[in-house]
Design a protein around this motif. Structure first.
Motif, PDB file in Angstrom:
ATOM      1  N   VAL A 125      -5.018   9.519  -4.269  1.00  0.00           N
ATOM      2  CA  VAL A 125      -5.415   9.295  -2.875  1.00  0.00           C
ATOM      3  C   VAL A 125      -6.248  10.490  -2.442  1.00  0.00           C
ATOM      4  CG1 VAL A 125      -4.616   8.877  -0.517  1.00  0.00           C
ATOM      5  CG2 VAL A 125      -3.270   8.020  -2.448  1.00  0.00           C
ATOM      6  N   VAL A 126      -7.470  10.213  -1.962  1.00  0.00           N
ATOM      7  CA  VAL A 126      -8.352  11.303  -1.566  1.00  0.00           C
ATOM      8  C   VAL A 126      -8.721  11.216  -0.089  1.00  0.00           C
ATOM      9  CG1 VAL A 126      -9.352  11.626  -3.866  1.00  0.00           C
ATOM     10  CG2 VAL A 126     -10.425  10.055  -2.285  1.00  0.00           C
ATOM     11  N   LYS A 127      -8.925  12.387   0.475  1.00  0.00           N
ATOM     12  CA  LYS A 127      -9.411  12.518   1.850  1.00  0.00           C
ATOM     13  C   LYS A 127     -10.433  13.639   1.819  1.00  0.00           C
ATOM     14  CE  LYS A 127      -7.824  13.141   6.594  1.00  0.00           C
ATOM     15  NZ  LYS A 127      -6.639  13.319   7.459  1.00  0.00           N
ATOM     16  N   ASP A 128     -11.637  13.337   2.236  1.00  0.00           N
ATOM     17  CA  ASP A 128     -12.723  14.327   2.204  1.00  0.00           C
ATOM     18  C   ASP A 128     -12.889  14.937   0.806  1.00  0.00           C
ATOM     19  OD1 ASP A 128     -13.116  13.910   4.964  1.00  0.00           O
ATOM     20  OD2 ASP A 128     -11.595  15.417   5.442  1.00  0.00           O
ATOM     21  N   ARG A 129     -12.884  14.080  -0.219  1.00  0.00           N
ATOM     22  CA  ARG A 129     -13.061  14.465  -1.629  1.00  0.00           C
ATOM     23  C   ARG A 129     -11.922  15.296  -2.206  1.00  0.00           C
ATOM     24  NH1 ARG A 129     -18.225  14.889  -4.322  1.00  0.00           N
ATOM     25  NH2 ARG A 129     -17.323  16.832  -5.043  1.00  0.00           N
ATOM     26  N   GLU A 130     -10.852  15.512  -1.463  1.00  0.00           N
ATOM     27  CA  GLU A 130      -9.726  16.304  -1.931  1.00  0.00           C
ATOM     28  C   GLU A 130      -8.528  15.394  -2.184  1.00  0.00           C
ATOM     29  OE1 GLU A 130      -6.896  19.715  -0.066  1.00  0.00           O
ATOM     30  OE2 GLU A 130      -9.047  19.961   0.241  1.00  0.00           O
ATOM     31  N   ILE A 131      -7.836  15.619  -3.291  1.00  0.00           N
ATOM     32  CA  ILE A 131      -6.652  14.831  -3.603  1.00  0.00           C
ATOM     33  C   ILE A 131      -5.516  15.244  -2.671  1.00  0.00           C
ATOM     34  CG2 ILE A 131      -4.907  14.301  -5.357  1.00  0.00           C
ATOM     35  CD1 ILE A 131      -7.048  14.879  -7.467  1.00  0.00           C
ATOM     36  N   ILE A 132      -4.942  14.268  -1.991  1.00  0.00           N
ATOM     37  CA  ILE A 132      -3.811  14.569  -1.109  1.00  0.00           C
ATOM     38  C   ILE A 132      -2.499  14.038  -1.677  1.00  0.00           C
ATOM     39  CG2 ILE A 132      -5.235  14.713   0.970  1.00  0.00           C
ATOM     40  CD1 ILE A 132      -4.177  11.899   1.718  1.00  0.00           C
ATOM     41  N   GLY A 133      -2.564  13.347  -2.797  1.00  0.00           N
ATOM     42  CA  GLY A 133      -1.364  12.822  -3.440  1.00  0.00           C
ATOM     43  C   GLY A 133      -1.719  11.648  -4.315  1.00  0.00           C
ATOM     44  N   ALA A 134      -0.696  10.889  -4.671  1.00  0.00           N
ATOM     45  CA  ALA A 134      -0.886   9.719  -5.518  1.00  0.00           C
ATOM     46  C   ALA A 134       0.077   8.636  -5.087  1.00  0.00           C
ATOM     47  CB  ALA A 134      -0.653  10.080  -6.981  1.00  0.00           C
ATOM     48  N   ILE A 135      -0.243   7.435  -5.490  1.00  0.00           N
ATOM     49  CA  ILE A 135       0.638   6.297  -5.263  1.00  0.00           C
ATOM     50  C   ILE A 135       0.853   5.635  -6.612  1.00  0.00           C
ATOM     51  CG2 ILE A 135       0.964   4.088  -4.083  1.00  0.00           C
ATOM     52  CD1 ILE A 135      -1.111   5.131  -1.995  1.00  0.00           C
ATOM     53  N   THR A 136       2.120   5.510  -7.013  1.00  0.00           N
ATOM     54  CA  THR A 136       2.441   4.828  -8.258  1.00  0.00           C
ATOM     55  C   THR A 136       2.678   3.354  -7.964  1.00  0.00           C
ATOM     56  OG1 THR A 136       4.818   5.203  -8.022  1.00  0.00           O
ATOM     57  CG2 THR A 136       3.555   6.902  -9.206  1.00  0.00           C
ATOM     58  N   ALA A 137       2.570   2.551  -9.009  1.00  0.00           N
ATOM     59  CA  ALA A 137       2.832   1.117  -8.841  1.00  0.00           C
ATOM     60  C   ALA A 137       4.263   0.893  -8.372  1.00  0.00           C
ATOM     61  CB  ALA A 137       2.572   0.386 -10.161  1.00  0.00           C
ATOM     62  N   SER A 138       5.212   1.677  -8.888  1.00  0.00           N
ATOM     63  CA  SER A 138       6.607   1.503  -8.468  1.00  0.00           C
ATOM     64  C   SER A 138       6.794   1.870  -7.000  1.00  0.00           C
ATOM     65  CB  SER A 138       7.562   2.298  -9.367  1.00  0.00           C
ATOM     66  OG  SER A 138       7.228   3.655  -9.380  1.00  0.00           O
ATOM     67  N   ARG A 139       6.085   2.887  -6.527  1.00  0.00           N
ATOM     68  CA  ARG A 139       6.145   3.261  -5.103  1.00  0.00           C
ATOM     69  C   ARG A 139       5.564   2.141  -4.238  1.00  0.00           C
ATOM     70  NH1 ARG A 139       7.997   5.401  -0.543  1.00  0.00           N
ATOM     71  NH2 ARG A 139       6.442   6.437   0.721  1.00  0.00           N
ATOM     72  N   LEU A 140       4.449   1.580  -4.666  1.00  0.00           N
ATOM     73  CA  LEU A 140       3.828   0.493  -3.937  1.00  0.00           C
ATOM     74  C   LEU A 140       4.782  -0.700  -3.829  1.00  0.00           C
ATOM     75  CD1 LEU A 140       0.860  -0.437  -2.855  1.00  0.00           C
ATOM     76  CD2 LEU A 140       0.934  -1.810  -4.906  1.00  0.00           C
ATOM     77  N   LEU A 141       5.400  -1.055  -4.955  1.00  0.00           N
ATOM     78  CA  LEU A 141       6.339  -2.179  -4.946  1.00  0.00           C
ATOM     79  C   LEU A 141       7.559  -1.886  -4.070  1.00  0.00           C
ATOM     80  CD1 LEU A 141       6.190  -3.188  -8.715  1.00  0.00           C
ATOM     81  CD2 LEU A 141       5.231  -4.439  -6.757  1.00  0.00           C
ATOM     82  N   GLU A 142       8.012  -0.644  -4.105  1.00  0.00           N
ATOM     83  CA  GLU A 142       9.154  -0.252  -3.258  1.00  0.00           C
ATOM     84  C   GLU A 142       8.850  -0.500  -1.774  1.00  0.00           C
ATOM     85  OE1 GLU A 142      11.803   3.763  -2.982  1.00  0.00           O
ATOM     86  OE2 GLU A 142       9.621   4.025  -2.765  1.00  0.00           O
ATOM     87  N   LEU A 143       7.608  -0.279  -1.395  1.00  0.00           N
ATOM     88  CA  LEU A 143       7.228  -0.421   0.001  1.00  0.00           C
ATOM     89  C   LEU A 143       6.976  -1.862   0.420  1.00  0.00           C
ATOM     90  CD1 LEU A 143       4.870   2.655   0.225  1.00  0.00           C
ATOM     91  CD2 LEU A 143       7.089   2.423   1.333  1.00  0.00           C
ATOM     92  N   VAL A 144       6.605  -2.718  -0.533  1.00  0.00           N
ATOM     93  CA  VAL A 144       6.236  -4.083  -0.152  1.00  0.00           C
ATOM     94  C   VAL A 144       7.277  -5.147  -0.505  1.00  0.00           C
ATOM     95  CG1 VAL A 144       3.776  -3.585  -0.235  1.00  0.00           C
ATOM     96  CG2 VAL A 144       4.885  -4.537  -2.254  1.00  0.00           C
ATOM     97  N   VAL A 145       8.188  -4.840  -1.410  1.00  0.00           N
ATOM     98  CA  VAL A 145       9.218  -5.814  -1.781  1.00  0.00           C
ATOM     99  C   VAL A 145      10.438  -5.610  -0.881  1.00  0.00           C
ATOM    100  CG1 VAL A 145      10.753  -6.599  -3.625  1.00  0.00           C
ATOM    101  CG2 VAL A 145       8.405  -5.949  -4.156  1.00  0.00           C
ATOM    102  N   PRO A 146      10.848  -6.660  -0.178  1.00  0.00           N
ATOM    103  CA  PRO A 146      11.999  -6.521   0.723  1.00  0.00           C
ATOM    104  C   PRO A 146      13.276  -6.167  -0.050  1.00  0.00           C
ATOM    105  CG  PRO A 146      11.004  -8.732   0.879  1.00  0.00           C
ATOM    106  CD  PRO A 146      10.300  -7.990  -0.201  1.00  0.00           C
ATOM    107  N   LYS A 147      14.075  -5.311   0.574  1.00  0.00           N
ATOM    108  CA  LYS A 147      15.357  -4.932  -0.027  1.00  0.00           C
ATOM    109  C   LYS A 147      16.410  -5.938   0.428  1.00  0.00           C
ATOM    110  CE  LYS A 147      14.222  -0.107  -0.164  1.00  0.00           C
ATOM    111  NZ  LYS A 147      13.771   0.831   0.779  1.00  0.00           N
ATOM    112  N   ASP A 148      17.308  -6.280  -0.483  1.00  0.00           N
ATOM    113  CA  ASP A 148      18.387  -7.221  -0.145  1.00  0.00           C
ATOM    114  C   ASP A 148      19.533  -6.510   0.546  1.00  0.00           C
ATOM    115  OD1 ASP A 148      17.024  -9.361  -1.166  1.00  0.00           O
ATOM    116  OD2 ASP A 148      17.891  -9.126  -3.152  1.00  0.00           O
TER     117      ASP A 148
END
Length: 148
Positions: A125-148
């Motif tokens: 993840v970049v902002k003004d050409r500088e890396i501010i972090g990363a997003i993994t596929a597992s993190r993405l899924l954690e945020l979009v898949v509802p928890k039971d």
């Protein structure tokens, strides 16, 4: 939710970093890959763990996996030999792939589309050409898949 809110701190290595140390970092933290940067700190590539495995397994075994059964050389021995004196640059594919980078203000769907299109387990993840972090596929899924 945007990329900046989803981004997590993530290890970064340079093209000239020692490959062995990078692989140890991948293994110790069970990461899906590492972000590789140029000397100026801008993103260059992502080194997926699967690419490291591909580097370590001889091409003739990749072509014919049945040969792995008859080779009497533990993979651990190959790791030490193949990574000795090698830079991260050597681990990357010879054909550079499209850079898996998203902007800090990209939406979840834009980020998911980039991951899917590039088949990459993480994006920088970049902002003004500088890396501010990363997003993994597992993190993405954690945020979009509802928890039971």
């Amino acid at each position: 939710m945007h990329g900046e809110q989803m981004a997590e701190e993530f290890p970064v290595v340079s093209l000239d970093s020692e490959a062995r140390a990078a692989v140890q970092l991948l293994a110790a933290r069970r990461l899906p890959g590492l972000i590789v940067v140029r000397e100026d700190g801008t993103p260059y590539s992502v080194l997926p763990a699967s690419q490291v495995v591909r580097f370590l397994v001889p091409s003739y075994v990749q072509d014919d996996p049945s040969l792995a059964r008859v080779i009497d050389e533990p993979l651990a021995d190959r790791v030490a030999d193949k990574l000795s004196g090698v830079s991260v640059r050597k681990l990357l594919p010879s054909e550079p792939a499209e850079l898996p980078v998203v902007n800090h203000d990209d939406t979840v769907l834009e980020i998911a589309a980039t991951m899917a299109r590039l088949r990459c387990p993480l994006v920088a993840v970049v902002k003004d050409r500088e890396i501010i972090g990363a997003i993994t596929a597992s993190r993405l899924l954690e945020l979009v898949v509802p928890k039971d």
